[in-house]
Enzyme design. Structure first.
Site, PDB file in Angstrom:
ATOM      1  N   GLY A  37       0.843  -1.176  -0.063  1.00 22.26           N
ATOM      2  CA  GLY A  37       0.094  -0.047   0.009  1.00 22.26           C
ATOM      3  C   GLY A  37       1.131   1.072  -0.331  1.00 22.26           C
ATOM      4  O   GLY A  37       2.081   1.282   0.093  1.00 22.26           O
ATOM      5  N   TYR A 142      -4.933 -18.164  -6.667  1.00 28.54           N
ATOM      6  CA  TYR A 142      -5.235 -16.957  -6.399  1.00 28.54           C
ATOM      7  C   TYR A 142      -6.741 -16.923  -6.150  1.00 28.54           C
ATOM      8  O   TYR A 142      -7.392 -16.730  -4.901  1.00 28.54           O
ATOM      9  CB  TYR A 142      -5.081 -15.711  -7.251  1.00 28.54           C
ATOM     10  CG  TYR A 142      -5.765 -14.664  -6.929  1.00 28.54           C
ATOM     11  CD1 TYR A 142      -5.593 -13.809  -5.952  1.00 28.54           C
ATOM     12  CD2 TYR A 142      -6.522 -14.338  -8.179  1.00 28.54           C
ATOM     13  CE1 TYR A 142      -6.521 -12.647  -5.858  1.00 28.54           C
ATOM     14  CE2 TYR A 142      -7.344 -12.984  -7.843  1.00 28.54           C
ATOM     15  CZ  TYR A 142      -7.282 -12.187  -6.688  1.00 28.54           C
ATOM     16  OH  TYR A 142      -7.916 -11.052  -6.605  1.00 28.54           O
TER      17      TYR A 142
END
Ligand code: UDP
Length: 323
Positions: A37, A142
Site C-alpha cells: 500500500g 489466487y
C-alpha cells in the site's frame, strides 16, 4: 457516525473506497502493512494503523481500542500468475491471515464484514455473463485462496457473522488523484501504459490461441470508482445485517488485443506487442452479470472502457511526469 475498519485501505482499490466512504461521512480506520500500500493514497486526517492482518496482537489492539461497526477486508495478494508458482504465499496471506482477522473480529464482538473476492473463484465459466450462482471452480490458486475465505465466512454465519462478498472483475482506471501502482506491475492496462510512456519497450501478449474471437483472453474491466461506489452501496446492506454475494463488473468483455488498440487510440502512441505463450491460470473469458448488484444494491456502473483508460493514462502521465 459509523466506524469502519478497512484492511488494505492504502492499496489501489482500498484507497479509492476509503475516499468514497469518507465523502459519505463514515469514520474510517485504515489497517495496512504498507507492504503493497501507499500511505499517500489516503485522504488527509484518516486514522491509520500499520499492522498485519495475520497478527492477532495488532488486530486486538485496534478492535479493543475502537468501537468498530464493520470491517471491509481488502488486504490480500492479487496476482493470478504468481499464485501458480507460489501457491503457499497465497493460501497463507489470503486464506490463513484472513481467518485470523475473522477470529479477531468475532472475539471482539464485531459481526459484519465485507470481503474483496474475485471473478477468479469461477474458473473457466460454463455460461457467460457469469451470475453469482455459477459453480465455483478456480483454475488459479489466487482464486482458490479467496474462495477458501469465502467458505470460512459462510461457515461463520452460525457464530452470528454477516458477510458480503464482492467478486471483482478487472479493476482499472484512476480517481481522486490516485491510480494503479503495483510493484512489480503485472496488470494489463498499467503495463500497456508503461509501454506508451516509454518506460517499457513492449507488452508481452500472453496467449493468442484461446477460444475467443481474436484468440486473446476476454475480461470485464470495471472503473475503480464504480468499484468504490459498489462498496458504499453494499455497506448499507451489511449495516442491516444482510449477507450476500455480488459480482461487480460491467457485463461487457474486451479482449487483450482490443484493450491494446483502445490504449493506442487514447494515448496516440504506438504500442509494441510481442506474442508469448499462455500465462498459466488464465481463464479465456471472464465477464460479469452484475444484475444482482444493480437490483439489490441499487448500484450502477457509470464509466465505460474509454473513461477507464483515459483516467488511467491521465494519472500515469502525471505520475511519470510525461507530456
Ligand atoms: N496480460 C498480457 N500481458 C501482460 C499482462 C496481462 O497479455 O503483460 C493478459 C493476461 O494474460 C490476461 C489479461 O491480460 O489474459 C488480464 O490480465 P491481468 O493480469 O491484468 O488481470 P487478471 O485477469 O489476471 O486478474
Amino acid at each position: 457516525m459509523k466506524t469502519i475498519l478497512v484492511t488494505g485501505g492504502a492499496g489501489y482499490i482500498g484507497s479509492h473506497t476509503v475516499h468514497e466512504l469518507v465523502n459519505q461521512g463514515y469514520n474510517i480506520i485504515v489497517f495496512d502493512s504498507l507492504e503493497k500500500g501507499h500511505k499517500n493514497f489516503l485522504p488527509d486526517g484518516v486514522k491509520f494503523f500499520q499492522g498485519d492482518v495475520g497478527n492477532i496482537e495488532d488486530l486486538n489492539k485496534v478492535f479493543s481500542s475502537n468501537k468498530i461497526d464493520a470491517v471491509i477486508h481488502f488486504a490480500g495478494y492479487i496476482e493470478a500468475g504468481e499464485s501458480m508458482v507460489n501457491p503457499l504465499k497465497y493460501f497463507h496471506n489470503n486464506s490463513a491471515k484472513g481467518i485470523t482477522l475473522i477470529k479477531a473480529m468475532n472475539d471482539n464482538g464485531v459481526k459484519n464484514i465485507m470481503f474483496s473476492s474475485t471473478a477468479a473463484v469461477y474458473g473457466n465459466p460454463k455460461r457467460v455473463p457469469i451470475t453469482e450462482d455459477h459453480e465455483t471452480n478456480p483454475v488459479n490458486h489466487y482464486g482458490a485462496s479467496k474462495l477458501m475465505l469465502e467458505k470460512t465466512l459462510e461457515t461463520s454465519k452460525v457464530q452470528g457473522i454477516s458477510s458480503i462478498f464482492l467478486r471483482y472483475f478487472n479493476a482499472a482506471g484512476a480517481g481522486y488523484g490516485i491510480g494503479e501502482k503495483h510493484n512489480p506491475e503485472t496488470h494489463l492496462i498499467p503495463i500497456i501504459l508503461e509501454v506508451a510512456s516509454g518506460k517499457r519497450d513492449h507488452i508481452k501478449l500472453f496467449g493468442t490461441d484461446y477460444p475467443t474471437p481474436d484468440g486473446t483472453c476476454v475480461r470485464d474491466y470495471i472503473h475503480v470508482l464504480d468499484l468504490a461506489s459498489a462498496h458504499v452501496q453494499a455497506l448499507k446492506q451489511l449495516e442491516k445485517g444482510k449477507s450476500g454475494i455480488y459480482n461487480v463488473g460491467t457485463g461487457k468483455g474486451y479482449s487483450v488485443k482490443e484493450i491494446i488498440n483502445i490504449c493506442r487510440n487514447v494515448t496516440g502512441k504506438n504500442i509494441k506487442v510481442v506474442d508469448e505463450k499462455r500465462r498459466e491460470g488464465d481463464p479465456p473469458v471472464l465477464v460479469a452479470s452484475s444484475l444482482k448488484a444493480q437490483k439489490e444494491l441499487n448500484w450502477q456502473p457509470k464509466y465505460d472502457i474509454n473513461d477507464i483508460i483515459k483516467s488511467a493514462w491521465e494519472w500515469h502521465k502525471k505520475e511519470n511526469i510525461i507530456n
